[in-house]
Design a protein around this motif. Sequence first.
Motif, PDB file in Angstrom:
ATOM      1  N   SER A 604     -67.712-122.243  56.483  1.00 11.74           N
ATOM      2  CA  SER A 604     -68.329-121.945  55.011  1.00 11.74           C
ATOM      3  C   SER A 604     -67.439-121.129  53.802  1.00 11.74           C
ATOM      4  CB  SER A 604     -69.518-121.392  54.997  1.00 11.74           C
ATOM      5  OG  SER A 604     -69.635-120.293  55.778  1.00 11.74           O
ATOM      6  N   PHE A 605     -66.381-120.536  54.346  1.00 14.15           N
ATOM      7  CA  PHE A 605     -65.534-119.807  53.755  1.00 14.15           C
ATOM      8  C   PHE A 605     -64.604-120.384  52.934  1.00 14.15           C
ATOM      9  CE2 PHE A 605     -61.576-116.673  53.789  1.00 14.15           C
ATOM     10  CZ  PHE A 605     -62.024-116.100  52.417  1.00 14.15           C
ATOM     11  N   ARG A 606     -64.778-120.368  51.722  1.00 15.53           N
ATOM     12  CA  ARG A 606     -64.093-121.365  50.789  1.00 15.53           C
ATOM     13  C   ARG A 606     -62.663-120.834  50.151  1.00 15.53           C
ATOM     14  NH1 ARG A 606     -66.673-125.452  46.242  1.00 15.53           N
ATOM     15  NH2 ARG A 606     -64.707-125.986  45.064  1.00 15.53           N
ATOM     16  N   GLY A 607     -62.850-119.196  50.189  1.00 14.68           N
ATOM     17  CA  GLY A 607     -61.737-118.584  49.369  1.00 14.68           C
ATOM     18  C   GLY A 607     -62.401-117.379  48.722  1.00 14.68           C
ATOM     19  N   PHE A 608     -61.480-116.924  47.547  1.00 16.63           N
ATOM     20  CA  PHE A 608     -61.802-115.909  46.665  1.00 16.63           C
ATOM     21  C   PHE A 608     -62.041-116.478  45.401  1.00 16.63           C
ATOM     22  CE2 PHE A 608     -59.547-114.076  50.179  1.00 16.63           C
ATOM     23  CZ  PHE A 608     -60.328-113.125  50.622  1.00 16.63           C
ATOM     24  N   VAL A 609     -62.909-115.450  44.485  1.00 23.68           N
ATOM     25  CA  VAL A 609     -63.039-115.599  43.141  1.00 23.68           C
ATOM     26  C   VAL A 609     -62.616-114.212  42.321  1.00 23.68           C
ATOM     27  CG1 VAL A 609     -65.294-115.435  43.337  1.00 23.68           C
ATOM     28  CG2 VAL A 609     -64.218-116.535  41.341  1.00 23.68           C
ATOM     29  N   ILE A 610     -61.768-114.190  41.532  1.00 29.85           N
ATOM     30  CA  ILE A 610     -61.583-112.954  40.868  1.00 29.85           C
ATOM     31  C   ILE A 610     -62.042-112.847  39.483  1.00 29.85           C
ATOM     32  CG2 ILE A 610     -59.420-111.552  40.275  1.00 29.85           C
ATOM     33  CD1 ILE A 610     -59.346-112.047  43.164  1.00 29.85           C
ATOM     34  N   HIS A 611     -62.831-111.570  39.202  1.00 30.78           N
ATOM     35  CA  HIS A 611     -63.406-111.393  37.879  1.00 30.78           C
ATOM     36  C   HIS A 611     -62.348-110.373  37.221  1.00 30.78           C
ATOM     37  CE1 HIS A 611     -66.427-109.428  35.085  1.00 30.78           C
ATOM     38  NE2 HIS A 611     -66.324-111.000  34.933  1.00 30.78           N
ATOM     39  N   SER A 612     -61.742-110.949  36.285  1.00 31.85           N
ATOM     40  CA  SER A 612     -61.822-112.227  35.600  1.00 31.85           C
ATOM     41  C   SER A 612     -60.465-112.369  35.126  1.00 31.85           C
ATOM     42  CB  SER A 612     -62.955-112.386  34.623  1.00 31.85           C
ATOM     43  OG  SER A 612     -62.459-111.537  33.425  1.00 31.85           O
ATOM     44  N   TYR A 613     -60.218-113.643  34.627  1.00 32.13           N
ATOM     45  CA  TYR A 613     -58.878-114.115  34.200  1.00 32.13           C
ATOM     46  C   TYR A 613     -58.310-112.762  33.176  1.00 32.13           C
ATOM     47  CZ  TYR A 613     -55.271-115.964  31.241  1.00 32.13           C
ATOM     48  OH  TYR A 613     -53.970-116.087  30.185  1.00 32.13           O
ATOM     49  N   GLU A 614     -59.147-112.591  32.263  1.00 31.63           N
ATOM     50  CA  GLU A 614     -58.928-111.466  31.067  1.00 31.63           C
ATOM     51  C   GLU A 614     -58.403-110.171  31.705  1.00 31.63           C
ATOM     52  OE1 GLU A 614     -61.416-114.755  29.446  1.00 31.63           O
ATOM     53  OE2 GLU A 614     -61.409-113.388  31.205  1.00 31.63           O
ATOM     54  N   SER A 615     -59.206-109.886  32.616  1.00 32.20           N
ATOM     55  CA  SER A 615     -58.790-108.440  33.061  1.00 32.20           C
ATOM     56  C   SER A 615     -57.637-108.405  34.166  1.00 32.20           C
ATOM     57  CB  SER A 615     -60.170-107.541  33.727  1.00 32.20           C
ATOM     58  OG  SER A 615     -60.612-108.311  34.897  1.00 32.20           O
ATOM     59  N   TYR A 616     -57.820-109.662  35.299  1.00 34.67           N
ATOM     60  CA  TYR A 616     -56.905-109.863  36.230  1.00 34.67           C
ATOM     61  C   TYR A 616     -55.329-109.684  35.563  1.00 34.67           C
ATOM     62  CZ  TYR A 616     -55.063-112.053  40.654  1.00 34.67           C
ATOM     63  OH  TYR A 616     -54.425-112.218  41.785  1.00 34.67           O
ATOM     64  N   ARG A 617     -55.297-110.622  34.501  1.00 30.96           N
ATOM     65  CA  ARG A 617     -53.869-110.744  33.942  1.00 30.96           C
ATOM     66  C   ARG A 617     -53.453-109.490  33.423  1.00 30.96           C
ATOM     67  NH1 ARG A 617     -53.807-113.841  28.621  1.00 30.96           N
ATOM     68  NH2 ARG A 617     -53.738-111.646  28.023  1.00 30.96           N
ATOM     69  N   SER A 618     -54.355-108.866  32.466  1.00 33.86           N
ATOM     70  CA  SER A 618     -53.834-107.529  32.079  1.00 33.86           C
ATOM     71  C   SER A 618     -53.575-106.549  33.116  1.00 33.86           C
ATOM     72  CB  SER A 618     -54.904-106.913  30.922  1.00 33.86           C
ATOM     73  OG  SER A 618     -56.235-106.649  31.725  1.00 33.86           O
ATOM     74  N   TRP A 619     -54.459-106.484  34.180  1.00 36.51           N
ATOM     75  CA  TRP A 619     -54.290-105.576  35.239  1.00 36.51           C
ATOM     76  C   TRP A 619     -52.525-105.875  35.738  1.00 36.51           C
ATOM     77  CZ3 TRP A 619     -54.590-106.586  40.658  1.00 36.51           C
ATOM     78  CH2 TRP A 619     -54.611-105.688  41.346  1.00 36.51           C
ATOM     79  N   LEU A 620     -52.411-107.176  36.134  1.00 38.55           N
ATOM     80  CA  LEU A 620     -51.110-107.608  36.656  1.00 38.55           C
ATOM     81  C   LEU A 620     -49.882-106.940  35.684  1.00 38.55           C
ATOM     82  CD1 LEU A 620     -51.692-110.766  38.593  1.00 38.55           C
ATOM     83  CD2 LEU A 620     -51.354-108.571  39.557  1.00 38.55           C
ATOM     84  N   ASP A 621     -50.237-107.288  34.532  1.00 38.26           N
ATOM     85  CA  ASP A 621     -49.162-107.011  33.368  1.00 38.26           C
ATOM     86  C   ASP A 621     -48.835-105.363  33.550  1.00 38.26           C
ATOM     87  OD1 ASP A 621     -48.926-109.641  32.732  1.00 38.26           O
ATOM     88  OD2 ASP A 621     -50.124-109.254  30.873  1.00 38.26           O
ATOM     89  N   ARG A 622     -49.978-104.528  33.775  1.00 40.88           N
ATOM     90  CA  ARG A 622     -49.786-103.403  33.838  1.00 40.88           C
ATOM     91  C   ARG A 622     -49.157-102.865  35.078  1.00 40.88           C
ATOM     92  NH1 ARG A 622     -54.910-101.590  33.619  1.00 40.88           N
ATOM     93  NH2 ARG A 622     -55.084-100.709  35.789  1.00 40.88           N
ATOM     94  N   GLN A 623     -49.351-103.764  35.991  1.00 39.57           N
ATOM     95  CA  GLN A 623     -48.665-103.283  37.359  1.00 39.57           C
ATOM     96  C   GLN A 623     -47.002-103.483  37.101  1.00 39.57           C
ATOM     97  OE1 GLN A 623     -50.287-102.668  40.712  1.00 39.57           O
ATOM     98  NE2 GLN A 623     -52.155-102.135  39.609  1.00 39.57           N
TER      99      GLN A 623
END
Length: 627
Positions: A604-623
């Motif tokens: 039943s494990f389908r994968g991951f879902v990240i919350h959310s595009y807006e914060s995920y992208r800016s977080w990675l940019d900061r990294q």
Amino acid sequence: MSSEIRKSNFKLLVSTFAFILFSSGAVHAETFPSKEISLADWGLKNPSEIGYASIGVLHKKEGDELIIYDIRKQRPVVKEPKGPRGRTPSFKGDVFLVSHFNHGNVNRLGGYFNGFAKIPSKSSVAIKKTPDGVSALAYSYANATPGFSGFWIHLFNFKTSPAERVFLDATPFKYLTFSIRGEKGGEKLLLQIADRAWEKKEDSLMVGDVISFLPSVKIERSWQQAWVPLSKLPRGLDRKELASIVFKAKGNRCGRIFVKDLAFTKKRDVQIPSAKAKKVFPRSLSKAMWLWETEKISENHEEQKRLLTFCKTQGITDLFVQIPYKAAKENGKWKILWDSSKIKPLISKLRKIGVKVHALDGDPLFPLKEWHGRVTALIERIIQYNKKASPQERFIGIRYDNEPYLLPHFGGIQKEHILKQYLELLEKSHALARKAGLSFGVDIPFWFDGLNEFFEPAAAFEGRPLSERIIDIVDNIGIMDYRTLAYGADGTIVHATDELEYAAKQGKTVFIGLETVWLPNETIFEFGPKGSGSRLLIEKIEGSKVRLTWSPEGKQVASKGAFLLRQTRSVQVPSSQLTFNQKKLKDLEETMRQTEEELRQFPSFRGFVIHSYESYRSWLDRQRGER
């Protein structure tokens, strides 16, 4: 996705609420966070009936915010069984193996492991590969005064109620044994043990320095077997009801220690059974994101390019896209106002790079019956859109992020009525989606199948966990599994396992949700007639309405004719436990890797879902900017 702290910490609700009259002068209540409630929502008529409650204080950047979690006439009593509760498990030869710690989150006694620390110290525990390639329990720590850190291993299942708990009767055994090594060598570690009585006190008794049980009298960079004579256990410790083994770091230092092959034996130097190879379940998994600022992106070509590039570089397979629309009632029916022409090109571009697009919406109010027409009207509007759109421009599913537990009266007497309406909405929505050939998924918090502090169901309907009722209806769920560690008693693995097991039986699938949004720290308080620290003021307003106001320690609030409660307990919930916002990319990747490694066993494990595009992208940019 508002109020993540509240939905992530429902299991931690602990509260006591009783009133005493307070009449001295002090600071006015308006200077501190407050919340108005209706006593009728909690089954009460007068403030004097209240005997217990709990509150949460969110320490936001703009100031503290008060959340009411529970109010009752009296604090529930958790019954403790009388008589012995120990049992010796079956074993062969002279050895009972508790765990190899090469995989899994639970040992053979149903016990979990978990790190603990008091600030400024830090602690984490996980199953990892050692420098010599062996899987073991890895304890990482940074010890600093006045704090402390360590980890515990339970010898019982703490998820069961006290009346059902079974502890370890170790009387047939003479030794506790385990293999240990350090990452650098020379690490210092203390060994403590608790029986049922000491576990209830959340404490343990000292057995000794770990090095005193090692052949070299030192933690080395190579494996050594520790042999702890049970005759060395402290007096007063009941060997018929052993509850936990506790390790504490010694001295102000950082380090990493590995432990494996924990067992109880009848003889010293007996052979510990070898660990079996872990089963591997290779298959491709999905990676999804929630997207909320759809209108901003669909109207801006550069923003679309950024989204598409991000999806490709991050391996996104599914996108939950909020529908930008307005709703209005005309002649008693809901009308959806949505210019779908703006989103068509975006969906087409996403589909071309292999991203499946799900139509997303949600609101805490939607589960209430008066809002059902609005929800179904939007679903019908999406179905109409799909009929007119080309295959490359269509949504493949409907997704709802409705959170009824954010309603202010959810914790009161109307909870089951609210849940009944919520399930009715899901049935209506799924029927519409299925008829149109669309998948239907919903997002839920991990505690929908959990128990609260008093071992009562946190969310159940007609005697069954709400998560099971939801899985029965929908095609897939996303678990808001907002934790930053995979292993342990409060990690992503434990919070998702039950839902994955049930979904597998029903042929449904599950996304594991992780958080990157900034969240405030929270303190959960418990109050009573006696105590110290912070205060809670209760003022009658009108009718059944009252205002509750929290004041921190060292401050006083007062109002004529009001009641004052005293703090009896507090629990710190750091945001670093819930969100990766202040952590590094390697932390997210490691948690996902460990979670995936353990949960792949579930079809039943389908994968991951990240919350959310807006914060995920800016977080990675900061990294990237910090490198």
